[in-house]
Write a protein that holds these residues in place. Structure first.
Motif: not given
Length: 64
Positions: A6-13, A51-57
């Motif tokens: 969870r921490q790695q995901v949070a840091d990535l985003i 992330l790719a979907k959100k970036t495209a949106e």
């Protein structure tokens, strides 16, 4: 298959870890794999796809 905490995901985003679970509960983020009752991990592929979907949106919204 790479698994993220969870921490790695949070840091990535770039959000706090609690936000990840709020998004999961709201159906706005991929569900984790539950390795045990207290251990959840996200597949890196699922997070990358989200992330790719959100970036495209965001790019589509910026274009008008």
């Amino acid at each position: 298959m790479a698994l993220l905490t969870r921490q790695q995901v949070a840091d990535l985003i770039g959000v706090v870890p609690r936000t990840i679970f709020r998004w999961v509960l709201a159906g706005q983020f991929p569900k984790p794999l539950h390795l045990t009752n207290k251990t959840a991990r996200w597949r890196k592929e699922d997070v990358d796809a989200w992330l790719a979907k959100k970036t495209a949106e965001a790019a589509q919204t910026a274009q008008g």
